[in-house]
Enzyme design. Structure first.
Site, PDB file in Angstrom:
ATOM      1  N   HIS A 183       0.843  -1.181  -0.033  1.00 32.58           N
ATOM      2  CA  HIS A 183      -0.153  -0.010  -0.060  1.00 32.58           C
ATOM      3  C   HIS A 183       0.716   1.163   0.011  1.00 32.58           C
ATOM      4  CE1 HIS A 183      -2.956   2.963   1.331  1.00 32.58           C
ATOM      5  NE2 HIS A 183      -4.014   2.068   0.848  1.00 32.58           N
ATOM      6  N   ASP A 189      -7.984  -5.202  -0.226  1.00 33.10           N
ATOM      7  CA  ASP A 189      -8.375  -6.026  -1.302  1.00 33.10           C
ATOM      8  C   ASP A 189      -7.931  -7.382  -1.186  1.00 33.10           C
ATOM      9  OD1 ASP A 189      -9.795  -4.024  -2.593  1.00 33.10           O
ATOM     10  OD2 ASP A 189      -7.744  -3.349  -3.331  1.00 33.10           O
TER      11      ASP A 189
HETATM   12  N1  ACO Z   1       4.097  -7.268  -5.059  1.00 34.02           N
HETATM   13  C1  ACO Z   1       5.407  -7.243  -5.603  1.00 34.02           C
HETATM   14  N2  ACO Z   1       6.454  -6.244  -5.225  1.00 34.02           N
HETATM   15  C2  ACO Z   1       5.453  -5.233  -4.655  1.00 34.02           C
HETATM   16  C3  ACO Z   1       4.364  -5.260  -4.390  1.00 34.02           C
HETATM   17  C4  ACO Z   1       3.333  -6.249  -4.798  1.00 34.02           C
HETATM   18  N3  ACO Z   1       2.230  -6.163  -4.220  1.00 34.02           N
HETATM   19  N4  ACO Z   1       4.006  -3.814  -3.917  1.00 34.02           N
HETATM   20  C5  ACO Z   1       5.223  -3.049  -3.735  1.00 34.02           C
HETATM   21  N5  ACO Z   1       6.148  -3.810  -4.270  1.00 34.02           N
HETATM   22  C6  ACO Z   1       7.567  -3.340  -4.527  1.00 34.02           C
HETATM   23  C7  ACO Z   1       7.594  -2.238  -5.070  1.00 34.02           C
HETATM   24  O1  ACO Z   1       7.691  -2.236  -6.458  1.00 34.02           O
HETATM   25  C8  ACO Z   1       8.973  -1.564  -4.652  1.00 34.02           C
HETATM   26  O2  ACO Z   1       9.878  -1.975  -5.359  1.00 34.02           O
HETATM   27  P1  ACO Z   1      11.035  -1.026  -5.812  1.00 34.02           P
HETATM   28  O3  ACO Z   1      11.537  -0.366  -4.435  1.00 34.02           O
HETATM   29  O4  ACO Z   1      12.193  -1.944  -6.011  1.00 34.02           O
HETATM   30  O5  ACO Z   1      10.684  -0.161  -6.600  1.00 34.02           O
HETATM   31  C9  ACO Z   1       8.611  -1.716  -3.251  1.00 34.02           C
HETATM   32  O6  ACO Z   1       7.982  -3.260  -2.887  1.00 34.02           O
HETATM   33  C10 ACO Z   1       8.227  -0.956  -2.447  1.00 34.02           C
HETATM   34  O7  ACO Z   1       6.961  -0.422  -2.857  1.00 34.02           O
HETATM   35  P2  ACO Z   1       6.139   0.723  -1.981  1.00 34.02           P
HETATM   36  O8  ACO Z   1       6.891   1.906  -2.277  1.00 34.02           O
HETATM   37  O9  ACO Z   1       5.688   0.501  -0.692  1.00 34.02           O
HETATM   38  O10 ACO Z   1       4.758   0.500  -2.942  1.00 34.02           O
HETATM   39  P3  ACO Z   1       4.224   1.660  -3.954  1.00 34.02           P
HETATM   40  O11 ACO Z   1       3.658   2.807  -3.087  1.00 34.02           O
HETATM   41  O12 ACO Z   1       5.427   1.846  -4.757  1.00 34.02           O
HETATM   42  O13 ACO Z   1       2.847   0.790  -4.626  1.00 34.02           O
HETATM   43  C11 ACO Z   1       1.171  -0.290  -4.576  1.00 34.02           C
HETATM   44  C12 ACO Z   1       1.586   0.905  -3.584  1.00 34.02           C
HETATM   45  C13 ACO Z   1       0.744   0.408  -5.988  1.00 34.02           C
HETATM   46  C14 ACO Z   1      -0.277  -0.521  -4.016  1.00 34.02           C
HETATM   47  C15 ACO Z   1       1.768  -1.412  -4.752  1.00 34.02           C
HETATM   48  O14 ACO Z   1       2.026  -2.089  -3.682  1.00 34.02           O
HETATM   49  C16 ACO Z   1       0.824  -2.579  -5.651  1.00 34.02           C
HETATM   50  O15 ACO Z   1       0.976  -2.660  -6.705  1.00 34.02           O
HETATM   51  N6  ACO Z   1       0.400  -3.475  -5.050  1.00 34.02           N
HETATM   52  C17 ACO Z   1      -0.360  -4.456  -5.809  1.00 34.02           C
HETATM   53  C18 ACO Z   1      -2.082  -3.878  -6.299  1.00 34.02           C
HETATM   54  C19 ACO Z   1      -2.761  -3.767  -5.082  1.00 34.02           C
HETATM   55  O16 ACO Z   1      -3.012  -4.661  -4.331  1.00 34.02           O
HETATM   56  N7  ACO Z   1      -3.299  -2.532  -5.381  1.00 34.02           N
HETATM   57  C20 ACO Z   1      -4.473  -2.263  -4.303  1.00 34.02           C
HETATM   58  C21 ACO Z   1      -4.004  -0.964  -3.258  1.00 34.02           C
HETATM   59  S1  ACO Z   1      -5.136  -0.590  -1.946  1.00 34.02           S
HETATM   60  C22 ACO Z   1      -6.252   0.341  -2.814  1.00 34.02           C
HETATM   61  O17 ACO Z   1      -5.997   1.073  -3.606  1.00 34.02           O
HETATM   62  C23 ACO Z   1      -7.688  -0.040  -2.320  1.00 34.02           C
END
Ligand code: ACO
Length: 433
Positions: free
Chosen positions: A306, A363
């Site tokens: 998130h 979710d």
């Molecule tokens: N799977 C694998 N890797 C992940 C995931 C995931 N679900 N989420 C984050 N990461 C990775 C990012 O790519 C990032 O890697 P990097 O540093 O090498 O670039 C690292 O973990 C840290 O990520 P964050 O900065 O904490 O997350 P960010 O703010 O970039 O993204 C997001 C948030 C878009 C929600 C992401 O976690 C994601 O795509 N999750 C899957 C989709 C999802 O479940 N969305 C619903 C969100 S809740 C809502 O909107 C209701």
């Protein structure tokens, strides 16, 4: 004199005021930065940018806290209904019994949709995604219903907001029925907001829908948990589009479009699709966790991570508990719930997820709950949209009433070509345009 921070640019010092929020969170006020220094800030994705001051939701991503108008989400989940929570968000305080009754009556009175809207519905191609239909239909409402006049009485505002809250639910059920080639079911004054929705979705002349109070409770909880979440992507879309002073319907339609994306509201559908793939491939989540960690693979563990929560999403925790309770009570064995739990266990022990502070979000378990109630997969994000509507409305209303409100217009850092001359078309060569 409050706290300030110092910014030194080319030897000149500028003082930036620090704004302190109700819970002690601090923000640099840079509203005069460009005027005073010629500088702008660069913050792709706005992760460090406060776009407004707000009194609606409070969230603390490190501690996993969410409150609506000061009330913890856990208390609302346990004691409130969606309609009462909507009232709280929009009006600022919980309603008295009389106010709640009036609000419910108003929702009931406005639940029918203009018959002319059926023409629009019926001309969408079969197979159109219900989010596609919903975003278009909400925008189309402006053609049939007036917008709130500038100098409006509270009753006018209440009526318009109730109209939207009530009709969105009717339109959502209607879009599903039409996509199934089935007769539309009208809302009934006999049922509560949530029961009415289930009845409009599932009642048929050959098999009358029996309202199940456990499902009604589960749906109330699902919608309460989704009702607001401060300046998320879709809410920011509502505020940004609304800042151009468009009508309410156009602003909400923008929010629905933003919510559709799989990184935002579309994740609830993507999560269940992912569970299904894991289930069909034998049920072992480990290869999927490995893929999610592989930076060369675009696969993400849907329902994990998130932008703000770096801890367990409090809504995810409540949702998981509700899933367990509901499935147990109904004696349902959903293999996808077992997959979800196994996947969560493997991911939470993995150093990639620990180091990146990635936890299940709202979710991760919500799709299991929706499946249990009988909601089809392509309606999942629509369910999120109905739930988020009170939040969008209250945020739109707050920004409309904000004396500091102005047209949202971010800046950019330009990295394109230097100035160059126009080349007539017959002199252009590939690679030399
Ligand atoms: N799977 C694998 N890797 C992940 C995931 C995931 N679900 N989420 C984050 N990461 C990775 C990012 O790519 C990032 O890697 P990097 O540093 O090498 O670039 C690292 O973990 C840290 O990520 P964050 O900065 O904490 O997350 P960010 O703010 O970039 O993204 C997001 C948030 C878009 C929600 C992401 O976690 C994601 O795509 N999750 C899957 C989709 C999802 O479940 N969305 C619903 C969100 S809740 C809502 O909107 C209701």
């Amino acid at each position: 004199m409050g706290k300030t921070a110092k910014l030194i640019v080319d030897g000149r010092t500028y003082e930036l005021p620090i704004v302190v929020g109700r819970e002690g969170e601090m923000a640099l006020d840079i509203s005069r930065l460009h005027k005073d220094t010629g500088l702008i800030t660069l913050d792709p994705g706005y992760g460090n940018t406060g776009s407004c001051e707000s009194s609606i939701s409070y969230m603390n991503g490190d501690e996993g806290i969410l409150r609506y108008r000061g009330i913890p989400i856990e208390q609302l989940a346990e004691h409130s209904t969606f309609v009462e929570t909507a009232y709280l968000l929009i009006n600022g305080d919980l309603p008295t019994a009389e106010e709640l009754n009036e609000f419910s009556l108003m929702l009931n009175n406005h639940s029918l949709i203009h018959e002319e809207m059926r023409n629009f519905f019926e001309h969408f191609p079969r197979g159109a995604h219900p989010m596609n239909i919903l975003a278009s239909m909400v925008n189309a409402m402006r053609a049939l219903y007036p917008e709130i006049p500038e100098e409006s009485e509270k009753e006018d505002i209440d009526k318009t907001l109730a109209r939207l809250l009530s009709k969105l639910r009717t339109m959502a059920a209607m879009s599903y029925r039409i996509s199934q080639g089935q007769k539309v079911v009208y809302p009934s004054y006999l049922f509560s907001y949530c029961a009415n929705f289930l009845n409009m979705m599932f009642d048929t002349p050959v098999r009358p829908y029996m309202i199940d109070e456990d499902f009604v409770r589960a749906l109330n909880l699902f919608w309460v948990l989704h009702a607001d979440h401060e300046q998320n992507c879709s809410t920011s879309a509502v505020r940004l589009v609304g800042s151009a002073q468009v009508n309410l319907y156009a602003a909400i339609s923008a929010g629905i479009s933003a919510l559709w994306g799989p990184l935002h509201g579309g994740a609830n559908q993507a999560v269940v699709e992912m569970f299904q793939v894991i289930h069909e491939s034998g049920g072992d989540p480990a290869p999927f966790v490995a893929r999610a960690k592989d930076k060369k693979d675009p696969f993400l563990l849907m329902g994990f991570g998130h932008s703000v929560y770096k801890n367990y999403d409090p809504r995810g925790r409540i949702m998981k508990k509700m899933c367990d309770k509901l499935l147990q009570k109904k004696n349902i064995n959903d293999p996808l719930l077992d997959i979800a739990k196994k996947l969560e266990e493997v991911a939470l022990k993995d150093s990639f997820f620990i180091d990146n502070r990635l936890y299940p979000n709202v979710d991760f378990y919500s799709g299991i709950l929706l499946r249990t109630i009988g909601i089809p997969l392509n309606m999942f994000t629509v369910m999120f949209a109905i739930g988020r509507l009170p939040g969008w409305i209250s945020q739109w209303k707050e920004s409309r009433e904000d004396p500091k409100g102005k047209l949202h217009r971010p800046r950019q850092v330009y990295l394109g070509h230097d100035k160059r001359d126009y080349v007539p078309v017959n002199e252009r060569k590939k690679g030399n345009k």
